[in-house]
Write a protein that holds these residues in place. Structure first.
Motif, PDB file in Angstrom:
ATOM      1  N   TYR A 165       0.859  -1.172   0.000  1.00  8.87           N
ATOM      2  CA  TYR A 165       0.000   0.000   0.000  1.00  8.87           C
ATOM      3  C   TYR A 165       0.903   1.231   0.000  1.00  8.87           C
ATOM      4  CZ  TYR A 165      -3.988   2.920   1.291  1.00  8.87           C
ATOM      5  OH  TYR A 165      -4.976   3.865   1.304  1.00  8.87           O
ATOM      6  N   SER A 166       0.874   1.987  -1.091  1.00  6.71           N
ATOM      7  CA  SER A 166       1.733   3.167  -1.240  1.00  6.71           C
ATOM      8  C   SER A 166       0.990   4.424  -0.821  1.00  6.71           C
ATOM      9  CB  SER A 166       2.182   3.308  -2.693  1.00  6.71           C
ATOM     10  OG  SER A 166       2.914   2.187  -3.093  1.00  6.71           O
ATOM     11  N   THR A 167       1.663   5.251  -0.031  1.00  6.39           N
ATOM     12  CA  THR A 167       1.106   6.530   0.380  1.00  6.39           C
ATOM     13  C   THR A 167       2.155   7.607   0.094  1.00  6.39           C
ATOM     14  OG1 THR A 167       1.990   6.649   2.631  1.00  6.39           O
ATOM     15  CG2 THR A 167      -0.006   5.310   2.315  1.00  6.39           C
ATOM     16  N   PRO A 168       1.777   8.871   0.152  1.00  2.17           N
ATOM     17  CA  PRO A 168       2.773   9.931  -0.022  1.00  2.17           C
ATOM     18  C   PRO A 168       3.853   9.899   1.065  1.00  2.17           C
ATOM     19  CG  PRO A 168       0.563  10.813  -0.291  1.00  2.17           C
ATOM     20  CD  PRO A 168       0.414   9.403   0.220  1.00  2.17           C
TER      21      PRO A 168
ATOM     22  N   GLU B  18       5.663   3.280   1.989  1.00  2.00           N
ATOM     23  CA  GLU B  18       4.939   2.061   1.627  1.00  2.00           C
ATOM     24  C   GLU B  18       4.757   1.160   2.842  1.00  2.00           C
ATOM     25  OE1 GLU B  18       7.169   0.320  -1.570  1.00  2.00           O
ATOM     26  OE2 GLU B  18       6.201   1.621  -3.041  1.00  2.00           O
ATOM     27  N   LEU B  19       3.621   0.467   2.870  1.00  2.00           N
ATOM     28  CA  LEU B  19       3.302  -0.484   3.926  1.00  2.00           C
ATOM     29  C   LEU B  19       2.901  -1.803   3.283  1.00  2.00           C
ATOM     30  CD1 LEU B  19       0.903   1.832   5.945  1.00  2.00           C
ATOM     31  CD2 LEU B  19       3.213   1.242   6.619  1.00  2.00           C
ATOM     32  N   VAL B  20       3.329  -2.923   3.874  1.00  2.00           N
ATOM     33  CA  VAL B  20       2.866  -4.228   3.418  1.00  2.00           C
ATOM     34  C   VAL B  20       1.646  -4.570   4.259  1.00  2.00           C
ATOM     35  CG1 VAL B  20       3.399  -6.672   3.168  1.00  2.00           C
ATOM     36  CG2 VAL B  20       5.158  -4.953   2.702  1.00  2.00           C
ATOM     37  N   MET B  21       0.545  -4.858   3.580  1.00  2.00           N
ATOM     38  CA  MET B  21      -0.719  -5.087   4.256  1.00  2.00           C
ATOM     39  C   MET B  21      -1.264  -6.458   3.885  1.00  2.00           C
ATOM     40  SD  MET B  21      -4.120  -2.667   4.122  1.00  2.00           S
ATOM     41  CE  MET B  21      -4.291  -2.763   2.356  1.00  2.00           C
TER      42      MET B  21
ATOM     43  N   ASP C 293      -4.374  -6.333   8.051  1.00  2.00           N
ATOM     44  CA  ASP C 293      -3.387  -6.296   9.127  1.00  2.00           C
ATOM     45  C   ASP C 293      -2.059  -5.847   8.542  1.00  2.00           C
ATOM     46  OD1 ASP C 293      -1.497  -8.749   8.592  1.00  2.00           O
ATOM     47  OD2 ASP C 293      -3.527  -9.543   8.363  1.00  2.00           O
ATOM     48  N   PHE C 294      -1.236  -5.324   9.398  1.00  2.00           N
ATOM     49  CA  PHE C 294       0.115  -4.910   9.023  1.00  2.00           C
ATOM     50  C   PHE C 294       1.073  -5.784   9.816  1.00  2.00           C
ATOM     51  CE2 PHE C 294      -2.650  -1.329   8.283  1.00  2.00           C
ATOM     52  CZ  PHE C 294      -2.336  -1.015   6.975  1.00  2.00           C
ATOM     53  N   ALA C 295       1.877  -6.592   9.112  1.00  2.00           N
ATOM     54  CA  ALA C 295       2.803  -7.548   9.733  1.00  2.00           C
ATOM     55  C   ALA C 295       2.049  -8.499  10.665  1.00  2.00           C
ATOM     56  CB  ALA C 295       3.922  -6.821  10.477  1.00  2.00           C
ATOM     57  N   GLN C 296       0.846  -8.874  10.255  1.00  2.00           N
ATOM     58  CA  GLN C 296      -0.030  -9.793  10.988  1.00  2.00           C
ATOM     59  C   GLN C 296      -0.315  -9.322  12.408  1.00  2.00           C
ATOM     60  OE1 GLN C 296       1.461 -13.775  10.516  1.00  2.00           O
ATOM     61  NE2 GLN C 296       0.880 -13.826   8.378  1.00  2.00           N
ATOM     62  N   GLN C 297      -0.324  -8.024  12.603  1.00  2.00           N
ATOM     63  CA  GLN C 297      -0.647  -7.442  13.904  1.00  2.00           C
ATOM     64  C   GLN C 297      -1.740  -6.400  13.712  1.00  2.00           C
ATOM     65  OE1 GLN C 297       2.845  -5.917  15.803  1.00  2.00           O
ATOM     66  NE2 GLN C 297       4.020  -7.763  15.431  1.00  2.00           N
ATOM     67  N   GLY C 298      -2.472  -6.137  14.758  1.00  2.00           N
ATOM     68  CA  GLY C 298      -3.477  -5.081  14.707  1.00  2.00           C
ATOM     69  C   GLY C 298      -4.523  -5.301  13.635  1.00  2.00           C
ATOM     70  N   VAL C 299      -5.327  -6.334  13.768  1.00  2.00           N
ATOM     71  CA  VAL C 299      -6.334  -6.667  12.753  1.00  2.00           C
ATOM     72  C   VAL C 299      -7.449  -5.627  12.752  1.00  2.00           C
ATOM     73  CG1 VAL C 299      -8.052  -8.369  12.040  1.00  2.00           C
ATOM     74  CG2 VAL C 299      -5.819  -9.126  12.855  1.00  2.00           C
ATOM     75  N   MET C 300      -7.774  -5.132  11.554  1.00  2.00           N
ATOM     76  CA  MET C 300      -8.861  -4.189  11.365  1.00  2.00           C
ATOM     77  C   MET C 300      -9.947  -4.882  10.546  1.00  2.00           C
ATOM     78  SD  MET C 300      -8.866  -0.451   9.480  1.00  2.00           S
ATOM     79  CE  MET C 300      -7.595   0.153  10.564  1.00  2.00           C
ATOM     80  N   HIS C 301     -11.192  -4.784  11.010  1.00  2.00           N
ATOM     81  CA  HIS C 301     -12.334  -5.364  10.305  1.00  2.00           C
ATOM     82  C   HIS C 301     -12.931  -4.279   9.410  1.00  2.00           C
ATOM     83  CE1 HIS C 301     -12.318  -9.020  12.766  1.00  2.00           C
ATOM     84  NE2 HIS C 301     -11.853  -8.209  13.702  1.00  2.00           N
ATOM     85  N   ASN C 302     -13.150  -4.625   8.133  1.00  2.00           N
ATOM     86  CA  ASN C 302     -13.607  -3.657   7.149  1.00  2.00           C
ATOM     87  C   ASN C 302     -14.848  -4.166   6.427  1.00  2.00           C
ATOM     88  OD1 ASN C 302     -11.004  -1.827   6.910  1.00  2.00           O
ATOM     89  ND2 ASN C 302     -10.345  -3.947   6.939  1.00  2.00           N
ATOM     90  N   ARG C 303     -15.702  -3.226   6.061  1.00  2.00           N
ATOM     91  CA  ARG C 303     -16.845  -3.548   5.209  1.00  2.00           C
ATOM     92  C   ARG C 303     -16.993  -2.400   4.221  1.00  2.00           C
ATOM     93  NH1 ARG C 303     -21.411  -4.892   8.658  1.00  2.00           N
ATOM     94  NH2 ARG C 303     -21.585  -2.672   8.978  1.00  2.00           N
ATOM     95  N   MET C 304     -16.914  -2.721   2.936  1.00  2.43           N
ATOM     96  CA  MET C 304     -17.062  -1.697   1.902  1.00  2.43           C
ATOM     97  C   MET C 304     -18.288  -2.017   1.062  1.00  2.43           C
ATOM     98  SD  MET C 304     -14.467  -0.330  -1.034  1.00  2.43           S
ATOM     99  CE  MET C 304     -13.661   0.824   0.049  1.00  2.43           C
TER     100      MET C 304
END
Length: 152
Positions: free
Chosen positions: A88-91, A94-97, A122-133
């Motif tokens: 995931y690239s941001t200004p 970058e983060l691996v998600m 999750d980022f590095a399999q930590q901090g799981v976020m639940h999403n609904r789009m």
């Protein structure tokens, strides 16, 4: 089916550590028949005016690919019951998600419809976020050629 101008209502809900956030917006974009389903294209602008072009390609009710280019870039593959990774690239860097898809509901057709998917990130399999789009699409009356949606 040629590209048709469409109003796309986007609702993105996220829950992490008991905190819930909901973002809703409407954008003008396009819908057209792709190889395996109806494709959505639209441009988003963040609070700082940074532009991101998004292409959403559902493949039935089992898979969705979301490609974002511009200020915030990524290529995410959502496939029910599977985990994938994306950069995931941001200004700001970058983060691996990691992405795990729970459910996809797709009723998109020539006259619009609805695409909804639930997943965790999750980022590095930590901090799981639940999403609904949820993307609700209404085909606009006027021609797609009169819109600059989908053009870079």
């Amino acid at each position: 089916m040629e590209k048709q101008r469409a109003v796309i209502h986007i609702c993105n809900e996220q829950t992490m550590d008991g905190e819930h956030d909901k973002i809703e917006m409407s954008v003008v974009g396009t819908i057209h028949a792709g190889e395996n389903g109806h494709v959505l294209e639209y441009t988003e602008y963040d609070d700082d005016g940074l532009k991101t072009f998004t292409t959403v390609t559902p493949l039935g009710n089992r898979s969705v690919q979301v490609t974002r280019t511009g200020a915030f870039g990524s290529e995410m593959q959502f496939e029910v019951g599977k985990r994938s990774s994306t950069v995931y690239s941001t200004p700001y860097g970058e983060l691996v998600m990691g992405v795990y898809t729970k459910r996809i509901e797709n009723t998109l057709g020539e006259q619009g419809g609805r695409l909804a998917f639930a997943y965790t990130t999750d980022f590095a399999q930590q901090g799981v976020m639940h999403n609904r789009m949820t993307l609700t699409v209404e085909v606009a009356e006027d021609d797609a050629e009169s819109s600059d949606a989908g053009k870079e």
